[in-house]
Design a protein around this motif. Structure first.
Motif, PDB file in Angstrom:
ATOM      1  N   GLY A  40       0.784  -1.222   0.000  1.00 52.45           N
ATOM      2  CA  GLY A  40       0.000   0.000   0.000  1.00 52.45           C
ATOM      3  C   GLY A  40       0.817   1.273   0.000  1.00 52.45           C
ATOM      4  O   GLY A  40       0.246   2.367   0.019  1.00 52.45           O
ATOM      5  N   LYS A  41       2.158   1.169  -0.039  1.00 50.94           N
ATOM      6  CA  LYS A  41       3.019   2.349  -0.073  1.00 50.94           C
ATOM      7  C   LYS A  41       3.799   2.359  -1.384  1.00 50.94           C
ATOM      8  O   LYS A  41       4.436   1.367  -1.740  1.00 50.94           O
ATOM      9  N   TYR A  42       3.724   3.493  -2.090  1.00 50.57           N
ATOM     10  CA  TYR A  42       4.450   3.633  -3.350  1.00 50.57           C
ATOM     11  C   TYR A  42       5.323   4.883  -3.280  1.00 50.57           C
ATOM     12  O   TYR A  42       4.885   5.924  -2.802  1.00 50.57           O
ATOM     13  N   PHE A  43       6.545   4.734  -3.760  1.00 48.99           N
ATOM     14  CA  PHE A  43       7.568   5.745  -3.551  1.00 48.99           C
ATOM     15  C   PHE A  43       7.825   6.528  -4.832  1.00 48.99           C
ATOM     16  O   PHE A  43       8.044   5.952  -5.900  1.00 48.99           O
ATOM     17  N   VAL A  44       7.782   7.846  -4.700  1.00 49.90           N
ATOM     18  CA  VAL A  44       7.984   8.746  -5.831  1.00 49.90           C
ATOM     19  C   VAL A  44       9.168   9.661  -5.526  1.00 49.90           C
ATOM     20  O   VAL A  44       9.211  10.287  -4.467  1.00 49.90           O
ATOM     21  N   TRP A  45      10.125   9.705  -6.452  1.00 55.22           N
ATOM     22  CA  TRP A  45      11.219  10.663  -6.347  1.00 55.22           C
ATOM     23  C   TRP A  45      11.008  11.752  -7.380  1.00 55.22           C
ATOM     24  O   TRP A  45      10.724  11.469  -8.548  1.00 55.22           O
ATOM     25  N   ASP A  46      11.158  13.007  -6.957  1.00 57.48           N
ATOM     26  CA  ASP A  46      11.014  14.109  -7.900  1.00 57.48           C
ATOM     27  C   ASP A  46      12.160  15.106  -7.724  1.00 57.48           C
ATOM     28  O   ASP A  46      12.818  15.111  -6.683  1.00 57.48           O
ATOM     29  N   PRO A  47      12.428  15.947  -8.735  1.00 64.64           N
ATOM     30  CA  PRO A  47      13.506  16.935  -8.648  1.00 64.64           C
ATOM     31  C   PRO A  47      13.005  18.327  -8.283  1.00 64.64           C
ATOM     32  O   PRO A  47      13.534  19.330  -8.767  1.00 64.64           O
ATOM     33  N   TYR A  48      11.977  18.367  -7.427  1.00 62.13           N
ATOM     34  CA  TYR A  48      11.354  19.649  -7.082  1.00 62.13           C
ATOM     35  C   TYR A  48      11.434  19.925  -5.580  1.00 62.13           C
ATOM     36  O   TYR A  48      10.407  20.095  -4.908  1.00 62.13           O
ATOM     37  N   PRO A  49      12.638  20.000  -5.027  1.00 65.41           N
ATOM     38  CA  PRO A  49      12.730  20.255  -3.574  1.00 65.41           C
ATOM     39  C   PRO A  49      12.208  21.620  -3.165  1.00 65.41           C
ATOM     40  O   PRO A  49      12.005  21.874  -1.976  1.00 65.41           O
ATOM     41  N   GLN A  50      11.968  22.494  -4.157  1.00 70.07           N
ATOM     42  CA  GLN A  50      11.433  23.817  -3.825  1.00 70.07           C
ATOM     43  C   GLN A  50       9.975  23.757  -3.396  1.00 70.07           C
ATOM     44  O   GLN A  50       9.451  24.729  -2.848  1.00 70.07           O
ATOM     45  N   PHE A  51       9.317  22.624  -3.646  1.00 73.40           N
ATOM     46  CA  PHE A  51       7.908  22.469  -3.257  1.00 73.40           C
ATOM     47  C   PHE A  51       7.828  21.621  -1.990  1.00 73.40           C
ATOM     48  O   PHE A  51       8.213  20.452  -1.995  1.00 73.40           O
ATOM     49  N   ASP A  52       7.313  22.216  -0.906  1.00 75.48           N
ATOM     50  CA  ASP A  52       7.225  21.470   0.344  1.00 75.48           C
ATOM     51  C   ASP A  52       5.973  20.608   0.373  1.00 75.48           C
ATOM     52  O   ASP A  52       5.206  20.554  -0.590  1.00 75.48           O
ATOM     53  N   GLN A  53       5.762  19.943   1.489  1.00 76.47           N
ATOM     54  CA  GLN A  53       4.655  18.989   1.603  1.00 76.47           C
ATOM     55  C   GLN A  53       3.283  19.657   1.628  1.00 76.47           C
ATOM     56  O   GLN A  53       2.261  18.982   1.528  1.00 76.47           O
ATOM     57  N   LYS A  54       3.251  20.981   1.755  1.00 79.95           N
ATOM     58  CA  LYS A  54       1.977  21.702   1.741  1.00 79.95           C
ATOM     59  C   LYS A  54       1.678  22.307   0.365  1.00 79.95           C
ATOM     60  O   LYS A  54       0.654  22.956   0.183  1.00 79.95           O
ATOM     61  N   SER A  55       2.561  22.074  -0.597  1.00 78.78           N
ATOM     62  CA  SER A  55       2.418  22.679  -1.913  1.00 78.78           C
ATOM     63  C   SER A  55       1.356  21.968  -2.749  1.00 78.78           C
ATOM     64  O   SER A  55       0.942  20.845  -2.450  1.00 78.78           O
ATOM     65  N   ALA A  56       0.937  22.640  -3.828  1.00 76.27           N
ATOM     66  CA  ALA A  56      -0.027  22.040  -4.751  1.00 76.27           C
ATOM     67  C   ALA A  56       0.553  20.799  -5.406  1.00 76.27           C
ATOM     68  O   ALA A  56      -0.173  19.825  -5.668  1.00 76.27           O
ATOM     69  N   LYS A  66      -4.011   8.375  -3.884  1.00 76.84           N
ATOM     70  CA  LYS A  66      -5.337   8.005  -3.393  1.00 76.84           C
ATOM     71  C   LYS A  66      -6.196   7.427  -4.500  1.00 76.84           C
ATOM     72  O   LYS A  66      -6.928   6.438  -4.305  1.00 76.84           O
ATOM     73  N   GLU A  67      -6.112   8.035  -5.699  1.00 75.35           N
ATOM     74  CA  GLU A  67      -6.877   7.539  -6.848  1.00 75.35           C
ATOM     75  C   GLU A  67      -6.457   6.123  -7.218  1.00 75.35           C
ATOM     76  O   GLU A  67      -7.280   5.316  -7.657  1.00 75.35           O
ATOM     77  N   ALA A  68      -5.173   5.812  -7.002  1.00 73.66           N
ATOM     78  CA  ALA A  68      -4.672   4.468  -7.302  1.00 73.66           C
ATOM     79  C   ALA A  68      -4.850   3.516  -6.133  1.00 73.66           C
ATOM     80  O   ALA A  68      -4.488   2.331  -6.220  1.00 73.66           O
ATOM     81  N   GLY A  69      -5.374   4.012  -5.021  1.00 73.54           N
ATOM     82  CA  GLY A  69      -5.643   3.162  -3.860  1.00 73.54           C
ATOM     83  C   GLY A  69      -4.444   2.898  -2.975  1.00 73.54           C
ATOM     84  O   GLY A  69      -4.423   1.916  -2.227  1.00 73.54           O
ATOM     85  N   VAL A  70      -3.432   3.792  -3.040  1.00 73.23           N
ATOM     86  CA  VAL A  70      -2.223   3.587  -2.246  1.00 73.23           C
ATOM     87  C   VAL A  70      -1.800   4.904  -1.611  1.00 73.23           C
ATOM     88  O   VAL A  70      -2.349   5.968  -1.903  1.00 73.23           O
ATOM     89  N   THR A  71      -0.800   4.832  -0.743  1.00 68.82           N
ATOM     90  CA  THR A  71      -0.205   6.016  -0.140  1.00 68.82           C
ATOM     91  C   THR A  71       1.104   6.324  -0.848  1.00 68.82           C
ATOM     92  O   THR A  71       1.956   5.452  -0.999  1.00 68.82           O
ATOM     93  N   VAL A  72       1.262   7.557  -1.292  1.00 67.67           N
ATOM     94  CA  VAL A  72       2.490   7.978  -1.955  1.00 67.67           C
ATOM     95  C   VAL A  72       3.459   8.539  -0.920  1.00 67.67           C
ATOM     96  O   VAL A  72       3.096   9.403  -0.118  1.00 67.67           O
ATOM     97  N   ILE A  73       4.673   8.017  -0.940  1.00 62.85           N
ATOM     98  CA  ILE A  73       5.755   8.536  -0.110  1.00 62.85           C
ATOM     99  C   ILE A  73       6.709   9.274  -1.033  1.00 62.85           C
ATOM    100  O   ILE A  73       7.286   8.696  -1.944  1.00 62.85           O
ATOM    101  N   ARG A  74       6.850  10.557  -0.806  1.00 60.65           N
ATOM    102  CA  ARG A  74       7.617  11.409  -1.715  1.00 60.65           C
ATOM    103  C   ARG A  74       8.997  11.740  -1.159  1.00 60.65           C
ATOM    104  O   ARG A  74       9.162  12.030   0.015  1.00 60.65           O
ATOM    105  N   ASN A  75      10.006  11.691  -2.043  1.00 58.00           N
ATOM    106  CA  ASN A  75      11.343  12.175  -1.727  1.00 58.00           C
ATOM    107  C   ASN A  75      11.795  13.090  -2.860  1.00 58.00           C
ATOM    108  O   ASN A  75      11.574  12.777  -4.038  1.00 58.00           O
ATOM    109  N   SER A  76      12.416  14.213  -2.512  1.00 58.91           N
ATOM    110  CA  SER A  76      12.866  15.177  -3.516  1.00 58.91           C
ATOM    111  C   SER A  76      14.375  15.353  -3.451  1.00 58.91           C
ATOM    112  O   SER A  76      14.943  15.448  -2.361  1.00 58.91           O
ATOM    113  N   TYR A  77      14.990  15.386  -4.620  1.00 61.29           N
ATOM    114  CA  TYR A  77      16.429  15.554  -4.726  1.00 61.29           C
ATOM    115  C   TYR A  77      16.728  16.602  -5.791  1.00 61.29           C
ATOM    116  O   TYR A  77      15.941  16.830  -6.698  1.00 61.29           O
ATOM    117  N   ASP A  78      17.904  17.204  -5.708  1.00 61.00           N
ATOM    118  CA  ASP A  78      18.310  18.148  -6.739  1.00 61.00           C
ATOM    119  C   ASP A  78      18.492  17.411  -8.058  1.00 61.00           C
ATOM    120  O   ASP A  78      18.909  16.253  -8.101  1.00 61.00           O
TER     121      ASP A  78
END
Length: 413
Positions: A40-56, A66-78
């Motif tokens: 139920g946990k799926y991990f997403v890496w993105d290159p947008y560290p300028q967007f915090d967890q409250k961002s759009a 949620k649409e895919a029925g799982v929880t996304v765990i996000r990590n951001s790197y340069d």
């Protein structure tokens, strides 16, 4: 090149720690197929560290999970760190389920067998513009879906051109642009600013002139390549450019333009928001090609990809997350947030309808070219490095354009 890559030194031990322990996003393991406890946990890496967890952007990731029925765990790197992170994570089976990566990096990771093809992940790319999709192709296969694109054009200061008696509509080729720069310089202003720093940013900004001369990345010492480098070298030698071009990044080059003393700035869509705050009227034109028309410009932006997993059963959900992130509805909102032009014609039309000033950027993106689109694959970084060094050596006067490009040839191989 949506933003200047911040290339921090990355120690291997720190990379491994980050991969296995995670970041402040709140996950214990950042990989997608490491084993127990990941249901139920799926991990997403993105290159947008300028967007915090409250961002759009973070909200969209959560909504797609949620649409895919799982929880996304996000990590951001340069951006500059992402490929290294993936390379280190793969042997540990700690790679993410979804990876958002700068488009030139796609073919390098694909060559290393670290990404699935869109056929394997069953991603639909039929609506994506072919020239954008080409940036994620290698040896006939496509890896991922572009989330959006940006590129380069010429911003111009209307008041500076008016004072120099230059009609911007007369600028149709290199000769007419050079004439305009000469006339502006005669008034005591500077003609043009661009980034010639000896990194990928410098190569990115050189490519419109390189391709506008008819040169190809497979032959960086051609007569056409020499013509492009000679053009910029002559501009520097004659004082048509700002004096800091050799050290300019795209950010510092923009500050030159903000001063109000420069006629033209080669820069990208990511400067549209700052441009709206300029204390003078500005316009935007396409970069002219050597003999007329518009030059091909390099594509910036990222692809949303599905890394190879030991547990292939995860691909289905990963693909649903990618499809959600790149859907027409979400693309319109996301590309506004990232200052991107959408990868599909349908959404591009909506963007222009909402903001007619984007028409010039849509036109530029529609004829833009991926830096690896000629099936260069992992050869591109060496080619880019060679070109960046050649530009720096020629513009500094340490070598002639011919000698500078000849020296770059071994790197291109």
């Amino acid at each position: 090149m949506s933003r200047r890559p911040r290339r921090r030194p990355v120690l291997l031990a720190l990379v491994i720690t980050a991969v296995l322990v995670g970041t402040d996003a709140g996950c214990a393991v950042t990989g997608g197929s490491s084993g127990g406890g990941l249901a139920g946990k799926y991990f997403v890496w993105d290159p947008y560290p300028q967007f915090d967890q409250k961002s759009a952007w973070a909200g969209l990731l959560n909504a797609c999970g949620k649409e895919a029925g799982v929880t996304v765990i996000r990590n951001s790197y340069d951006t500059g760190e992402m490929a290294t992170m993936v390379e280190v994570a793969a042997p540990q089976q700690a790679q993410p389920d979804v990876l958002i990566v700068d488009n030139p990096t796609v073919s390098t990771l694909a060559h290393m067998k670290l990404l699935t093809t869109t056929a394997q992940s069953r991603l639909d790319t039929s609506a994506v513009e072919p020239n954008l999709l080409a940036a994620g192709r290698l040896d006939g296969s496509t890896y991922g879906v572009p989330i959006g694109a940006n590129t380069l054009a010429l911003y111009y200061n209307k008041a500076v051109l008016k004072a120099a008696g230059v009609d911007v509509s007369s600028i149709t080729d290199w000769a007419s642009l050079t004439s305009a720069l000469r006339r502006v310089t005669a008034t005591g202003r500077k003609g043009i600013t661009f980034a010639a720093v000896d990194t990928e940013e410098g190569t990115f900004q050189f490519l419109p002139w390189f391709w506008g001369a008819g040169a190809q990345l497979g032959n960086t010492r051609s007569a056409q390549a020499v013509a492009a480098l000679t053009l910029l070298t002559d501009w520097v030698r004659k004082g048509y450019t700002v004096p800091t071009v050799l050290t300019n990044t795209q950010d510092t080059s923009w500050k030159d333009f903000q001063s109000g003393n420069v006629a033209f700035a080669e820069n990208g869509t990511w400067q549209l928001a700052p441009a709206g705050k300029l204390p003078f009227d500005y316009g935007i034109i396409r970069v002219p090609a050597r003999n007329g028309g518009s030059a091909a410009v390099p594509l910036g932006g990222e692809f949303v990809t599905v890394p190879v997993q030991q547990d292939t059963s995860r691909y289905g959900v990963s693909s649903r997350i990618v499809t959600c992130l790149t859907s027409a509805q979400n693309s319109l909102a996301t590309d506004r947030t990232l200052s991107y032009i959408a990868p599909t014609a349908a959404v591009q039309r909506k963007q222009v309808a909402a903001d007619p000033s984007l028409a010039v950027w849509v036109s530029a993106v529609q004829s833009a070219k991926g830096r690896t689109s000629d099936n260069l694959g992992p050869a591109y970084p060496a080619i880019s490095s060679g070109l960046a060094n050649a530009v720096h050596d020629s513009l500094s006067g340490s070598k002639s354009p011919q000698a500078a490009l000849a020296a770059a040839k071994p790197a291109a191989k």
